[in-house]
Scaffold this motif. Structure first.
Motif, mmCIF file in Angstrom:
data_model
loop_
_atom_site.group_PDB
_atom_site.id
_atom_site.type_symbol
_atom_site.label_atom_id
_atom_site.label_comp_id
_atom_site.label_asym_id
_atom_site.label_seq_id
_atom_site.Cartn_x
_atom_site.Cartn_y
_atom_site.Cartn_z
ATOM 1 N N ILE A 112 34.165 -50.840 -21.388
ATOM 2 C CA ILE A 112 35.420 -51.573 -21.281
ATOM 3 C C ILE A 112 36.591 -50.754 -21.816
ATOM 4 O O ILE A 112 37.705 -50.800 -21.273
ATOM 5 C CB ILE A 112 35.322 -52.942 -21.993
ATOM 6 N N ASP A 113 36.362 -49.971 -22.867
ATOM 7 C CA ASP A 113 37.436 -49.126 -23.400
ATOM 8 C C ASP A 113 37.857 -48.079 -22.380
ATOM 9 O O ASP A 113 39.055 -47.808 -22.208
ATOM 10 C CB ASP A 113 36.976 -48.431 -24.682
ATOM 11 N N ARG A 142 38.143 -58.412 -20.505
ATOM 12 C CA ARG A 142 37.371 -58.963 -21.623
ATOM 13 C C ARG A 142 35.873 -58.858 -21.327
ATOM 14 O O ARG A 142 35.434 -59.047 -20.194
ATOM 15 C CB ARG A 142 37.760 -60.428 -21.824
ATOM 16 N N ALA A 143 35.110 -58.558 -22.364
ATOM 17 C CA ALA A 143 33.650 -58.546 -22.236
ATOM 18 C C ALA A 143 33.056 -59.410 -23.334
ATOM 19 O O ALA A 143 33.370 -59.226 -24.511
ATOM 20 C CB ALA A 143 33.116 -57.125 -22.344
ATOM 21 N N GLU A 144 32.225 -60.350 -22.946
ATOM 22 C CA GLU A 144 31.522 -61.199 -23.915
ATOM 23 C C GLU A 144 30.028 -60.947 -23.763
ATOM 24 O O GLU A 144 29.463 -61.119 -22.676
ATOM 25 C CB GLU A 144 31.835 -62.662 -23.689
ATOM 26 N N VAL A 145 29.399 -60.525 -24.846
ATOM 27 C CA VAL A 145 27.988 -60.165 -24.814
ATOM 28 C C VAL A 145 27.182 -61.190 -25.595
ATOM 29 O O VAL A 145 27.471 -61.469 -26.761
ATOM 30 C CB VAL A 145 27.772 -58.753 -25.420
ATOM 31 N N LYS A 163 54.825 -50.250 -15.335
ATOM 32 C CA LYS A 163 55.373 -51.470 -14.747
ATOM 33 C C LYS A 163 55.859 -52.461 -15.799
ATOM 34 O O LYS A 163 56.343 -53.540 -15.459
ATOM 35 C CB LYS A 163 54.315 -52.147 -13.869
ATOM 36 N N GLY A 164 55.726 -52.113 -17.071
ATOM 37 C CA GLY A 164 56.149 -53.012 -18.138
ATOM 38 C C GLY A 164 55.205 -54.175 -18.348
ATOM 39 O O GLY A 164 55.599 -55.232 -18.843
ATOM 40 N N ILE A 165 53.920 -53.965 -18.009
ATOM 41 C CA ILE A 165 52.906 -55.012 -18.146
ATOM 42 C C ILE A 165 52.062 -54.714 -19.378
ATOM 43 O O ILE A 165 51.673 -53.570 -19.614
ATOM 44 C CB ILE A 165 51.983 -55.058 -16.905
ATOM 45 N N ALA A 166 51.762 -55.729 -20.155
ATOM 46 C CA ALA A 166 50.872 -55.562 -21.302
ATOM 47 C C ALA A 166 49.424 -55.579 -20.804
ATOM 48 O O ALA A 166 49.038 -56.463 -20.037
ATOM 49 C CB ALA A 166 51.088 -56.673 -22.315
ATOM 50 N N LEU A 167 48.650 -54.605 -21.216
ATOM 51 C CA LEU A 167 47.237 -54.552 -20.861
ATOM 52 C C LEU A 167 46.415 -54.659 -22.135
ATOM 53 O O LEU A 167 46.474 -53.789 -23.000
ATOM 54 C CB LEU A 167 46.910 -53.240 -20.128
ATOM 55 N N ARG A 168 45.665 -55.744 -22.251
ATOM 56 C CA ARG A 168 44.871 -55.989 -23.456
ATOM 57 C C ARG A 168 43.382 -55.965 -23.113
ATOM 58 O O ARG A 168 42.986 -56.346 -22.010
ATOM 59 C CB ARG A 168 45.211 -57.345 -24.084
ATOM 60 N N SER A 169 42.590 -55.533 -24.079
ATOM 61 C CA SER A 169 41.139 -55.592 -23.916
ATOM 62 C C SER A 169 40.551 -56.338 -25.108
ATOM 63 O O SER A 169 41.019 -56.195 -26.237
ATOM 64 C CB SER A 169 40.535 -54.184 -23.817
ATOM 65 N N GLU A 170 39.551 -57.151 -24.832
ATOM 66 C CA GLU A 170 38.882 -57.929 -25.869
ATOM 67 C C GLU A 170 37.375 -57.758 -25.735
ATOM 68 O O GLU A 170 36.849 -57.661 -24.622
ATOM 69 C CB GLU A 170 39.215 -59.426 -25.742
ATOM 70 N N LEU A 171 36.711 -57.722 -26.870
ATOM 71 C CA LEU A 171 35.260 -57.652 -26.891
ATOM 72 C C LEU A 171 34.740 -58.749 -27.793
ATOM 73 O O LEU A 171 35.157 -58.848 -28.950
ATOM 74 C CB LEU A 171 34.791 -56.280 -27.379
ATOM 75 N N THR A 225 35.538 -60.332 -17.721
ATOM 76 C CA THR A 225 36.667 -61.097 -17.195
ATOM 77 C C THR A 225 37.887 -60.198 -17.043
ATOM 78 O O THR A 225 38.223 -59.442 -17.967
ATOM 79 C CB THR A 225 37.029 -62.262 -18.125
ATOM 80 N N VAL A 226 38.528 -60.261 -15.878
ATOM 81 C CA VAL A 226 39.796 -59.564 -15.664
ATOM 82 C C VAL A 226 40.805 -60.623 -15.205
ATOM 83 O O VAL A 226 40.671 -61.193 -14.122
ATOM 84 C CB VAL A 226 39.673 -58.444 -14.612
ATOM 85 N N ARG A 227 41.798 -60.876 -16.049
ATOM 86 C CA ARG A 227 42.777 -61.939 -15.774
ATOM 87 C C ARG A 227 44.181 -61.346 -15.748
ATOM 88 O O ARG A 227 44.553 -60.571 -16.629
ATOM 89 C CB ARG A 227 42.696 -63.007 -16.857
ATOM 90 N N ASP A 228 44.948 -61.718 -14.722
ATOM 91 C CA ASP A 228 46.324 -61.234 -14.636
ATOM 92 C C ASP A 228 47.287 -62.400 -14.465
ATOM 93 O O ASP A 228 46.883 -63.535 -14.177
ATOM 94 C CB ASP A 228 46.480 -60.239 -13.477
#
Length: 364
Positions: free
Chosen positions: A74-75, A134-137, A88-96, A149-152
């Motif tokens: 995911i990283d 996001r990745a939930e294990v 594009k001025g979009i925030a890109l967040r990742s969660e584990l 999960t990829v949400r926009d």
């Protein structure tokens, strides 16, 4: 065969561009060359998508299961699109969440391909707001259940468009192709890869409120392994070494000569397997770069005969066919590895360094 016919001429194109970038160029020439490189990379992605789709349709999609850290997957995906999102001025967040540091047996390339296709769409169709990957294990005995999960917060889709979004060569709307381009294969490939891994993929979307893709996969857990990223190679010293390049295509021989011009080696060439056998018998090289697919005697057959004659220095296969079957055949023929076409100078240097050892100038 189709992969070979497509990737071989593309190697001639990308290799020539790569060689030209290392020459003295005027500002205008460099700008034009940058455009050529961008177009060639786009063409390579399109060809890759078409070939992957063909493999999925024929049931020949291959997976290479190796110890994989899910956090790394995911990283890597998030970092690949960080610059595009920032532009594009979009925030890109990742969660584990959960046991995100879990190690599993998985094909990290295919998992990364799934996330890359989903993130590419998210960046493409989002003008403001944020994107979350996001990745939930969740552990399940000897296995791990993973929800990706990829949400926009992009434009979203109608229910009718969402119903056909995974169809091959289809995009949500006709206007999408005109505005954004693309083959319409990305999400079809995502579905094919995920289902081939016995997983599932779904989409939730509303016009003007964004889109969420959810992928579930299941993997066998394994022990943690240290995985070192490939070293960045900037040069290769083959001083005093004799390198035999075996390739029936004159463009490929010219490109190899240009890429290895600063390696300080004695570079010699053979146009086919028979010539290679003669050259090795007359004066054994320290390294052979062997094209696999040549008319008459193939590189595989030539390598077997060269080994049978007692040659014990490295032979590196060069081929547009990097399937598991061909890689296995390469090893069986006595070669040490395979370099896939198209490749750049850094790829060539890395592959040669791997088969020649940590100090190629001293290797035999």
């Amino acid at each position: 065969q189709m992969s070979h016919e497509l990737r071989t001429p593309l190697h001639g194109l990308t290799g020539t561009i790569d060689a030209l970038t290392r020459t003295a160029l005027e500002t205008g020439q460099r700008a034009l060359l940058d455009q050529c490189q961008t177009s060639a990379e786009r063409l390579l992605r399109v060809i890759g998508e078409v070939l992957d789709f063909a493999r999925i349709e024929s049931g020949k999609l291959e997976f290479e299961l190796r110890p994989t850290c899910l956090r790394d997957v995911i990283d890597a995906a998030a970092s690949s699109f960080a610059a595009a999102a920032e532009h594009k001025g979009i925030a890109l967040r990742s969660e584990l969440c959960g046991e995100a540091d879990a190690w599993v047996l998985a094909d990290s390339h295919r998992l990364g391909q799934v996330l890359a296709n989903l993130l590419s769409n998210a960046v493409k169709f989002t003008e403001r707001g944020e994107i979350l990957v996001r990745a939930e294990v969740r552990p399940d005995g000897e296995h791990a259940e993973v929800t990706w999960t990829v949400r926009d917060s992009g434009c979203g889709m109608t229910r009718a468009a969402a119903a056909r979004i995974f169809d091959a060569f289809r995009q949500a709307e006709v206007a999408t192709t005109r505005r954004f381009g693309g083959t319409g294969l990305g999400l079809s490939i995502v579905k094919g890869i995920v289902e081939a891994m016995d997983g599932q993929v779904s989409v939730e979307t509303r016009i003007g409120q964004g889109t969420t893709f959810v992928v579930t996969t299941r993997h066998r857990r394994c022990e943690e392994r240290e995985v070192r990223p490939p070293a960045k190679v900037t040069g290769l010293d083959l001083s005093g070494k004799r390198v035999l390049v075996v390739d029936d295509h004159p463009i490929n021989r010219t490109l190899c000569e240009a890429m290895m011009s600063g390696c300080n080696c004695d570079l010699v060439f053979a146009k086919n397997g028979q010539e290679a056998i003669v050259q090795v018998a007359e004066r054994a090289p320290d390294l052979i770069l062997m094209d696999c697919h040549m008319p008459g005697m193939s590189g595989l057959e030539a390598a077997r005969m060269i080994r049978a004659a007692g040659f014990d220095s490295p032979i590196l296969a060069v081929s547009a066919d990097v399937t598991t079957d061909n890689a296995t055949a390469v090893v069986a023929a006595g070669m040490q590895g395979i370099l896939g076409k198209p490749f750049r100078q850094a790829d060539l240097f890395r592959a040669v360094g791997e088969v020649m050892g940590p100090d190629p100038a001293d290797a035999r």
